[in-house]
Motif scaffolding. Structure first.
Motif, mmCIF file in Angstrom:
data_model
loop_
_atom_site.group_PDB
_atom_site.id
_atom_site.type_symbol
_atom_site.label_atom_id
_atom_site.label_comp_id
_atom_site.label_asym_id
_atom_site.label_seq_id
_atom_site.Cartn_x
_atom_site.Cartn_y
_atom_site.Cartn_z
ATOM 1 N N ASP A 275 -11.538 -3.268 -5.141
ATOM 2 C CA ASP A 275 -11.037 -4.321 -4.240
ATOM 3 C C ASP A 275 -10.074 -5.173 -5.038
ATOM 4 O OD1 ASP A 275 -12.840 -3.409 -2.341
ATOM 5 O OD2 ASP A 275 -14.401 -4.815 -2.989
ATOM 6 N N TYR B 217 -2.385 -6.917 -8.177
ATOM 7 C CA TYR B 217 -3.173 -5.681 -8.142
ATOM 8 C C TYR B 217 -2.790 -4.618 -9.165
ATOM 9 C CZ TYR B 217 0.910 -4.594 -5.263
ATOM 10 O OH TYR B 217 2.184 -4.447 -4.801
ATOM 11 N N GLY C 210 -8.773 -0.954 -1.947
ATOM 12 C CA GLY C 210 -8.464 -1.981 -0.957
ATOM 13 C C GLY C 210 -7.544 -3.024 -1.563
ATOM 14 N N LEU C 211 -6.574 -3.455 -0.767
ATOM 15 C CA LEU C 211 -5.711 -4.562 -1.194
ATOM 16 C C LEU C 211 -6.044 -5.766 -0.333
ATOM 17 C CD1 LEU C 211 -2.158 -2.948 -1.542
ATOM 18 C CD2 LEU C 211 -3.879 -3.332 -3.296
ATOM 19 N N GLY C 212 -6.068 -6.920 -0.955
ATOM 20 C CA GLY C 212 -6.402 -8.111 -0.168
ATOM 21 C C GLY C 212 -6.026 -9.373 -0.900
ATOM 22 N N ASP D 56 -7.014 -7.998 -5.671
ATOM 23 C CA ASP D 56 -6.404 -9.243 -5.204
ATOM 24 C C ASP D 56 -4.872 -9.073 -5.224
ATOM 25 O OD1 ASP D 56 -6.137 -11.845 -4.383
ATOM 26 O OD2 ASP D 56 -6.992 -12.758 -6.178
ATOM 27 N N SER E 37 -4.638 -2.137 3.063
ATOM 28 C CA SER E 37 -4.668 -3.585 2.876
ATOM 29 C C SER E 37 -5.407 -4.251 4.033
ATOM 30 C CB SER E 37 -3.244 -4.136 2.763
ATOM 31 O OG SER E 37 -2.497 -3.778 3.893
ATOM 32 N N THR E 38 -5.805 -5.493 3.790
ATOM 33 C CA THR E 38 -6.489 -6.291 4.805
ATOM 34 C C THR E 38 -5.609 -7.484 5.126
ATOM 35 O OG1 THR E 38 -8.639 -5.639 3.971
ATOM 36 C CG2 THR E 38 -8.572 -7.663 5.291
ATOM 37 N N CYS F 226 -10.649 -7.932 1.399
ATOM 38 C CA CYS F 226 -10.643 -6.460 1.312
ATOM 39 C C CYS F 226 -11.596 -5.784 2.295
ATOM 40 C CB CYS F 226 -10.945 -5.992 -0.110
ATOM 41 S SG CYS F 226 -9.495 -6.070 -1.171
ATOM 42 N N SER G 291 0.844 -1.203 0.000
ATOM 43 C CA SER G 291 0.000 0.000 0.000
ATOM 44 C C SER G 291 0.870 1.240 0.000
ATOM 45 C CB SER G 291 -0.902 0.038 1.234
ATOM 46 O OG SER G 291 -1.711 -1.092 1.277
ATOM 47 N N GLY H 7 -10.746 -2.040 3.014
ATOM 48 C CA GLY H 7 -11.140 -1.120 1.950
ATOM 49 C C GLY H 7 -12.638 -0.845 2.012
ATOM 50 N N LYS H 8 -13.410 -1.903 2.218
ATOM 51 C CA LYS H 8 -14.871 -1.756 2.271
ATOM 52 C C LYS H 8 -15.281 -0.901 3.467
ATOM 53 C CE LYS H 8 -15.506 -6.184 0.004
ATOM 54 N NZ LYS H 8 -15.603 -7.627 0.198
#
Ligand code: 2AM
Length: 566
Positions: free
Chosen positions: A145, A150, A112-114, A147, A77-78, A122, A35, A125-126
């Protein structure tokens, strides 16, 4: 003549009314640095588009300042089960609470990164996206969102967001000096450095050593790669990403199960591969996730799978996914007919895996070392292999090359002050960065005390880098070494038990300004170590529960409690 310095312009254009340069903040929450590097790229692109822009880490932003930001892009990121990055956790908590300010003047967009193989894909991000809107912010471009792969999503998102922000920030009646028809300067990310995520470096494997003794239940390997000629640089505490290949037998099994021609052509992003090549080096052919099952069932149209995908059966779907891989899906729900291209289309790109670097570049110039736990297990009647760990263990030989790149871990570093003490808790492969830290401090001639807590199953077979630690202890570079071999006696003994046994001294070290580092298992070990730390503060510092929490928070704010957990 154009360009002649002596020419006096016939007319002098009236000075246009100064238009304030719009400001744009790129707020990021980062764990492994992705990120953060995307935030840096966004800032460069924003500057090229005429913004005054800066990247701000969530760890460094006061919540109250948020309302002063007019143009806000968030990249977050998540981690694990829908968690924020370690460094963003406090900000996230405050932001979701009723302490968060109203944001009437904020335009925003979120990326969002996930990782789609996790259920709460993600989530961060949500959450940020929804909360920014709930607080009154105006969303100027849709959330993305992304993956693990990215790059394309990022390119689309930041271009769309910058364009929308630019349009919103520019007064409708553009000044005469800037004709409305003039194209906005294209947003251009910085020129990439030569070897990077996008262009990994083929690093030669110089040496591989098995660290466990015979009879161990563990398989931990030490690897030494050459970075000679790559221009790649790293610091003790950074991670190395490795781009693996899938195992030959797993690929063959996959092709046979799908009843396809291994040599037939498939297209991935307009490049042609044979199916075997694509499954070996391009695609994640193992990770099973809801999106993969969904895409698969668009082809297979199996009513049982459709049922499982129904939102009301979320728990059943999770329990189906647990311990299974894509090959199980092909076996258990065979499609009547599936083309190679369609099958390839359900899978994501093979993601690189990150490993905490186990060496200091000062001690090993031109090399990078890793400590890797090799993953093998049985589940649902099949032998399973960790993709990257078995790649490193058995699919590249010494003298062969693996694709790698460095991912910085900005905060996970030895103390800037060489005199401050370090306490390091690193059981199992969590030992890796601490080998790098000790090497680093030795090379720096740092005088600060160093204390290592290490644990594993058995002293005889699992004491990783035993002779190195004993030498450091003899040299005095390592001040104190506490070991917890969990299975050498009837009762389990863990690193946090050793911490508690040494609570007085541990507290004294913290009071002297020690940094406290934890590396290794996130789900249980790091949590239990955190509990032990709080207990020690209460016991030895005479602190209440709340005061112990505040002490730990201060440690974190001062960047003296640092974790690299996975
Ligand atoms: P165990 O597997 O014998 O229970 C490295 O894997 C070491 O970490 C092993 O000795 C392992 O012990 C130990 N370990 C397992 N769970 C742990 C926990 N919750 N806290 C600390 N160490 C743990």
């Amino acid at each position: 003549r154009a360009g002649s310095g002596s020419a006096t312009p016939a007319t002098v254009a009236p000075a246009a009314a100064p238009v304030a340069t719009p400001e744009l903040t790129v707020l990021y929450g980062t764990e492994s640095g992705n990120s953060e590097s995307l935030a840096d790229l966004t800032v460069k692109a924003a500057k090229a588009a005429g913004f005054k822009s800066k990247a701000v880490n969530m760890a460094d932003l006061k919540l109250g300042k948020l309302k002063d930001i007019q143009n806000l892009l968030v990249i977050v990121s998540t981690w694990g089960e829908g968690d924020p990055p370690e460094t963003a956790a406090d900000f996230y908590e405050a932001f979701m609470s009723d302490k968060a300010p109203k944001l009437a003047d904020t335009r925003f967009s979120v990326m969002g990164l996930g990782d789609t193989s996790y259920e709460d894909f993600c989530k961060m991000g949500k959450d940020f996206d929804a909360r920014l809107e709930a607080l009154g912010g105006k969303r100027i471009a849709d959330r993305v969102d992304a993956d693990v792969d990215y790059d394309d999503d990022f390119a689309k998102w930041h271009k769309a967001a910058l364009k929308a922000l630019k349009a919103a920030a520019q007064p409708a009646a553009a000044p005469a000096s800037a004709p409305a028809s003039a194209p906005a300067p294209a947003a251009q990310p910085a020129a990439p450095i030569k070897y990077s995520r996008k262009n990994p470096f083929p690093a030669e494997l110089n040496e591989r050593v098995m660290l466990n003794g015979e009879g161990s239940a563990k398989e931990t390997i030490h690897l030494e790669f050459s970075l000679e000629g790559s221009g790649l640089e790293y610091q003790a505490g950074d991670a190395l990403a490795v781009v693996p290949h899938n195992a030959e037998d797993v690929v063959e099994d996959f092709i046979q199960t799908a009843k396809l021609d291994a040599e037939g052509p498939v297209l991935i992003k307009e490049r042609e591969f044979t199916l075997r090549e694509a499954l070996t080096s391009q695609l994640d052919i193992t990770s099973l996730s809801m999106p993969v099952i969904k895409r698969y069932n668009e082809i297979a149209k199996d009513p049982k799978l459709a049922e499982l995908l129904d939102p009301s059966n979320k728990a059943e779907l999770q329990s189906y996914i647990y311990g299974r891989e894509i090959i199980d899906l092909l076996h258990e729900f065979p499609a009547k007919e599936i083309s190679a291209d369609a099958l390839v289309g359900i899978m994501r790109k093979l993601p690189p895996r990150l490993y905490s670097i186990a060496s200091s570049p000062k001690a090993h110039p031109g090399e990078v070392h890793l400590t890797v736990g090799v993953v093998r297990y049985d589940a649902h009647g099949r032998n399973r292999k960790g993709v990257c760990s078995t790649y490193l263990a058995e699919r590249i030989a010494e003298g062969e090359k693996a694709d790698v790149f460095v991912t910085p871990n900005k905060h996970f570093k030895v103390p800037a002050d060489n005199d401050l003490p370090m306490i390091m808790v690193g059981p199992g492969t969590g030992i890796a960065p601490f080998r790098a830290f000790i090497e680093e401090r030795k090379e720096l001639g740092a005088k600060g005390d160093n204390w290592l807590f290490f644990g594993d199953q058995h002293y005889l077979t699992d004491f990783l880098y035993q002779t190195e630690w004993q030498d450091y202890l003899a040299d005095g570079i390592l001040t104190k070494l506490d070991l917890a071999f969990s299975r050498d006696q009837k009762e389990k003994v863990y690193v946090q038990d050793r911490m508690r046994e040494n609570s007085k001294e541990l507290y004294a070290w913290l009071e002297k300004g020690a940094y406290f580092y934890v590396c290794g298992d996130a789900s249980r070990m790091a949590t239990d170590v955190d509990v032990a730390l709080h207990d020690i503060l209460q016991q030895e510092g005479g602190l209440s529960e709340d005061d112990a929490k505040a002490y730990v928070k201060k440690l974190k704010d001062d960047k003296r409690y640092l974790r690299d957990v996975y």
